[in-house]
Design an enzyme around this catalytic site. Structure first.
Site, mmCIF file in Angstrom:
data_model
loop_
_atom_site.group_PDB
_atom_site.id
_atom_site.type_symbol
_atom_site.label_atom_id
_atom_site.label_comp_id
_atom_site.label_asym_id
_atom_site.label_seq_id
_atom_site.Cartn_x
_atom_site.Cartn_y
_atom_site.Cartn_z
ATOM 1 C CE LYS A 72 -25.405 -16.228 26.072
ATOM 2 N NZ LYS A 72 -25.697 -17.631 26.496
ATOM 3 C CB THR A 131 -25.463 -21.436 26.602
ATOM 4 O OG1 THR A 131 -25.827 -22.474 25.694
ATOM 5 C CG2 THR A 131 -23.949 -21.416 26.743
ATOM 6 C CE LYS A 191 -23.998 -25.148 23.851
ATOM 7 N NZ LYS A 191 -25.314 -24.538 24.016
#
Length: 294
Positions: A243, A99, A174
């Site tokens: 994150k 990711t 995503k």
């Protein structure tokens, strides 16, 4: 299908929770798998052949799956004389499952192409339990021909493989998916703490939520993490939550998309990390809210 997978040599770069799960699933399905990880012990625990470097791992691979924690780790793994790019041969397809920022994909793609290989960004949605069952969801960006080439491998890992557009599109989708997942996590934590403070046990509230209009796959599989956090393995740490939400923030700023809820959720995740909960599962947002409410 099994014969097709067996005919492919697959390299897995990064054997954290998801990378290790994919490597084991592919090995058990009959693929010839070689792995590399900065910590060799984690790579060896998969039961697969272990390469000394990322370059060595991908050198004979038909398909390379990369699963790393963040953008910095991705750049480090691709670069240098022992990196992924240095080992690629013509015709190899690299599937970047991490990711990361879509711009990271677009920066790495020409380096891979210069070796005669192809880069797909193919991040996944799903838990470790789902990869063990081969029921992940892949969101893949890149050329049709390369998606077709790797589909026999991805089909062993996934219930669904979505081809969502050109390179970088998988990373975008995503982040969109994780925006919803992390919002659900925040809402669950808030709802449980609200009911608990008002005198209703969280187990009672959760039973209703699972069987109500808001019931979903996520709500069901996070139940143990919310109800028995000390007994449930970490699936997605708060460090990674922050994150990912920061990546969402950066993308939103570039494209001009207002994201007030995601911004608020990032603030909570950041505060929970500051309260020493960064290595805890994302469900620890509830513990953070309980502490704040006294």
């Amino acid at each position: 299908m099994a014969a097709e997978v067996s005919a492919s040599k697959v390299a897995v770069i990064g054997t954290g929770r998801m990378g290790a799960g994919m490597a084991v699933r592919l090995r058990e399905s009959g693929a010839d798998v070689v792995v590399w990880n900065r910590t060799r012990e984690k790579a060896a625990a998969t039961g697969c052949a272990v390469a000394q470097t990322a370059r060595e791992a991908v050198a004979q691979a038909d398909v390379a799956l990369v699963s790393l924690a963040d953008d910095a780790a991705v750049h480090a793994a691709y670069d240098g004389p022992d990196g992924v790019v240095a080992g690629l041969r013509e015709g190899t397809v690299v599937v970047e499952t991490s990711t990361v920022d879509p711009e990271t994909v677009r920066r790495v793609e020409p380096l891979v192409a210069a070796r005669g290989a192809t880069l797909l960004d193919g991040p996944v949605s799903g838990s470790i339990a789902l990869v063990e069952k081969g029921q992940l969801t892949f969101m893949v960006g890149g050329p049709d021909s390369a998606v077709d080439q790797v589909r026999p491998v991805l089909d062993r890992l996934a219930r669904q493989v979505f081809h969502v557009g050109p390179a970088g599109s998988g990373a975008v989708v995503k982040l969109a998916v994780n925006t919803v997942v992390l919002a659900l996590n925040q809402a669950l934590a808030e709802a449980l703490v609200l009911a608990e403070r008002a005198g209703v046990p969280p187990e009672t509230t959760y039973e209703v939520l699972v069987n109500s209009a808001v019931g979903s796959a996520f709500v069901s599989y996070k139940r143990a993490a919310f109800e028995r956090p000390d007994e449930t393995p970490v699936a997605f740490s708060l460090d990674l939550v922050a994150k990912d939400l920061d990546l969402v923030r950066q993308l939103a700023e570039r494209v001009g998309a207002p994201m007030p809820q995601a911004g608020a959720n990032l603030g909570v995740a950041t505060a929970a990390i500051a309260a020493a909960l960064g290595d805890r599962d994302m469900s620890a947002v509830a513990a953070y809210l309980r502490a704040r409410s006294g």
